[in-house]
Design a protein around this motif. Structure first.
Motif, PDB file in Angstrom:
ATOM      1  N   LEU A 129       5.499  -4.886  -8.183  1.00  0.00           N
ATOM      2  CA  LEU A 129       5.864  -4.072  -7.031  1.00  0.00           C
ATOM      3  C   LEU A 129       6.651  -4.955  -6.069  1.00  0.00           C
ATOM      4  O   LEU A 129       6.129  -5.960  -5.579  1.00  0.00           O
ATOM      5  CB  LEU A 129       4.628  -3.496  -6.343  1.00  0.00           C
ATOM      6  CG  LEU A 129       3.795  -2.540  -7.182  1.00  0.00           C
ATOM      7  CD1 LEU A 129       2.568  -2.077  -6.408  1.00  0.00           C
ATOM      8  CD2 LEU A 129       4.620  -1.342  -7.629  1.00  0.00           C
ATOM      9  N   TRP A 143       3.821  -4.420 -14.358  1.00  0.00           N
ATOM     10  CA  TRP A 143       4.729  -4.037 -13.281  1.00  0.00           C
ATOM     11  C   TRP A 143       4.695  -5.067 -12.165  1.00  0.00           C
ATOM     12  O   TRP A 143       3.674  -5.681 -11.899  1.00  0.00           O
ATOM     13  CB  TRP A 143       4.328  -2.681 -12.694  1.00  0.00           C
ATOM     14  CG  TRP A 143       4.378  -1.581 -13.681  1.00  0.00           C
ATOM     15  CD1 TRP A 143       3.347  -1.134 -14.456  1.00  0.00           C
ATOM     16  CD2 TRP A 143       5.516  -0.812 -14.042  1.00  0.00           C
ATOM     17  NE1 TRP A 143       3.778  -0.122 -15.266  1.00  0.00           N
ATOM     18  CE2 TRP A 143       5.108   0.104 -15.028  1.00  0.00           C
ATOM     19  CE3 TRP A 143       6.839  -0.799 -13.626  1.00  0.00           C
ATOM     20  CZ2 TRP A 143       5.986   1.018 -15.610  1.00  0.00           C
ATOM     21  CZ3 TRP A 143       7.705   0.111 -14.195  1.00  0.00           C
ATOM     22  CH2 TRP A 143       7.277   1.006 -15.174  1.00  0.00           C
ATOM     23  N   SER A 149       0.805  -1.214   0.000  1.00  0.00           N
ATOM     24  CA  SER A 149       0.000   0.000   0.000  1.00  0.00           C
ATOM     25  C   SER A 149       0.844   1.273   0.000  1.00  0.00           C
ATOM     26  O   SER A 149       0.325   2.348  -0.250  1.00  0.00           O
ATOM     27  CB  SER A 149      -0.940   0.006   1.208  1.00  0.00           C
ATOM     28  OG  SER A 149      -0.191  -0.077   2.400  1.00  0.00           O
ATOM     29  N   ASP A 150       2.124   1.176   0.313  1.00  0.00           N
ATOM     30  CA  ASP A 150       2.993   2.344   0.320  1.00  0.00           C
ATOM     31  C   ASP A 150       3.353   2.750  -1.097  1.00  0.00           C
ATOM     32  O   ASP A 150       3.250   1.968  -2.036  1.00  0.00           O
ATOM     33  CB  ASP A 150       4.280   2.047   1.101  1.00  0.00           C
ATOM     34  CG  ASP A 150       4.002   1.796   2.572  1.00  0.00           C
ATOM     35  OD1 ASP A 150       3.036   2.370   3.099  1.00  0.00           O
ATOM     36  OD2 ASP A 150       4.754   1.019   3.188  1.00  0.00           O
ATOM     37  N   GLN A 151       3.776   3.991  -1.246  1.00  0.00           N
ATOM     38  CA  GLN A 151       4.218   4.491  -2.544  1.00  0.00           C
ATOM     39  C   GLN A 151       5.581   3.908  -2.882  1.00  0.00           C
ATOM     40  O   GLN A 151       6.432   3.766  -1.999  1.00  0.00           O
ATOM     41  CB  GLN A 151       4.319   6.014  -2.503  1.00  0.00           C
ATOM     42  CG  GLN A 151       2.975   6.707  -2.375  1.00  0.00           C
ATOM     43  CD  GLN A 151       2.107   6.482  -3.594  1.00  0.00           C
ATOM     44  OE1 GLN A 151       2.574   6.529  -4.719  1.00  0.00           O
ATOM     45  NE2 GLN A 151       0.838   6.215  -3.366  1.00  0.00           N
ATOM     46  N   PRO A 152       5.820   3.579  -4.145  1.00  0.00           N
ATOM     47  CA  PRO A 152       7.127   3.057  -4.537  1.00  0.00           C
ATOM     48  C   PRO A 152       8.229   4.081  -4.299  1.00  0.00           C
ATOM     49  O   PRO A 152       8.029   5.274  -4.467  1.00  0.00           O
ATOM     50  CB  PRO A 152       6.977   2.774  -6.035  1.00  0.00           C
ATOM     51  CG  PRO A 152       5.506   2.655  -6.260  1.00  0.00           C
ATOM     52  CD  PRO A 152       4.865   3.555  -5.248  1.00  0.00           C
ATOM     53  N   THR A 153       9.399   3.571  -3.892  1.00  0.00           N
ATOM     54  CA  THR A 153      10.589   4.393  -3.734  1.00  0.00           C
ATOM     55  C   THR A 153      11.098   4.806  -5.104  1.00  0.00           C
ATOM     56  O   THR A 153      11.664   5.881  -5.273  1.00  0.00           O
ATOM     57  CB  THR A 153      11.685   3.600  -2.990  1.00  0.00           C
ATOM     58  OG1 THR A 153      11.136   3.113  -1.772  1.00  0.00           O
ATOM     59  CG2 THR A 153      12.894   4.456  -2.700  1.00  0.00           C
ATOM     60  N   VAL A 198      10.975   3.633  -9.735  1.00  0.00           N
ATOM     61  CA  VAL A 198      10.470   2.869 -10.866  1.00  0.00           C
ATOM     62  C   VAL A 198      11.669   2.425 -11.692  1.00  0.00           C
ATOM     63  O   VAL A 198      12.561   3.222 -11.971  1.00  0.00           O
ATOM     64  CB  VAL A 198       9.520   3.733 -11.730  1.00  0.00           C
ATOM     65  CG1 VAL A 198       9.094   2.982 -12.979  1.00  0.00           C
ATOM     66  CG2 VAL A 198       8.311   4.162 -10.916  1.00  0.00           C
ATOM     67  N   ALA A 234       8.867  -0.374  -8.273  1.00  0.00           N
ATOM     68  CA  ALA A 234       7.989  -0.847  -9.340  1.00  0.00           C
ATOM     69  C   ALA A 234       8.907  -1.244 -10.497  1.00  0.00           C
ATOM     70  O   ALA A 234       9.594  -0.408 -11.061  1.00  0.00           O
ATOM     71  CB  ALA A 234       7.026   0.249  -9.773  1.00  0.00           C
TER      72      ALA A 234
END
Length: 83
Positions: free
Chosen positions: A73, A71, A3-7, A9, A32
């Motif tokens: 994650l 993708w 649920s966290d935002q990707p560091t 891509v 991602a």
């Protein structure tokens, strides 16, 4: 579920700066990673390269999930220090 935002891509191995992404001040990294199918097969070479870079930097893959079939994650946690 992630649920966290990707560091970051990663669309190609050239996009990955392991020293910056897997720096010592981080406890967790979420990336991602593009897994677009190539010639009707899944190209996991990039995922393997990212996991190898993480392991080399002291991070372990702890979970992953696909996102929109293009993708993956990936959640990496830093190895615990042994005294």
């Amino acid at each position: 579920m992630v649920s966290d935002q990707p560091t970051g891509v990663v669309e190609s191995i050239e996009d990955l700066d392991p020293d910056r992404v897997f720096s010592a001040h981080r406890d967790q990294v979420i990336l991602a990673v593009r897994i677009t199918p190539v010639f009707n097969t899944l190209d996991l070479g990039l995922v393997t390269a990212v996991v190898d870079a993480a392991n080399h930097a002291g991070f372990a893959l702890v979970r992953e999930q696909t996102f929109r079939d293009e993708w993956l994650l990936c959640v990496f946690d830093a190895y615990e220090e042994q005294d």
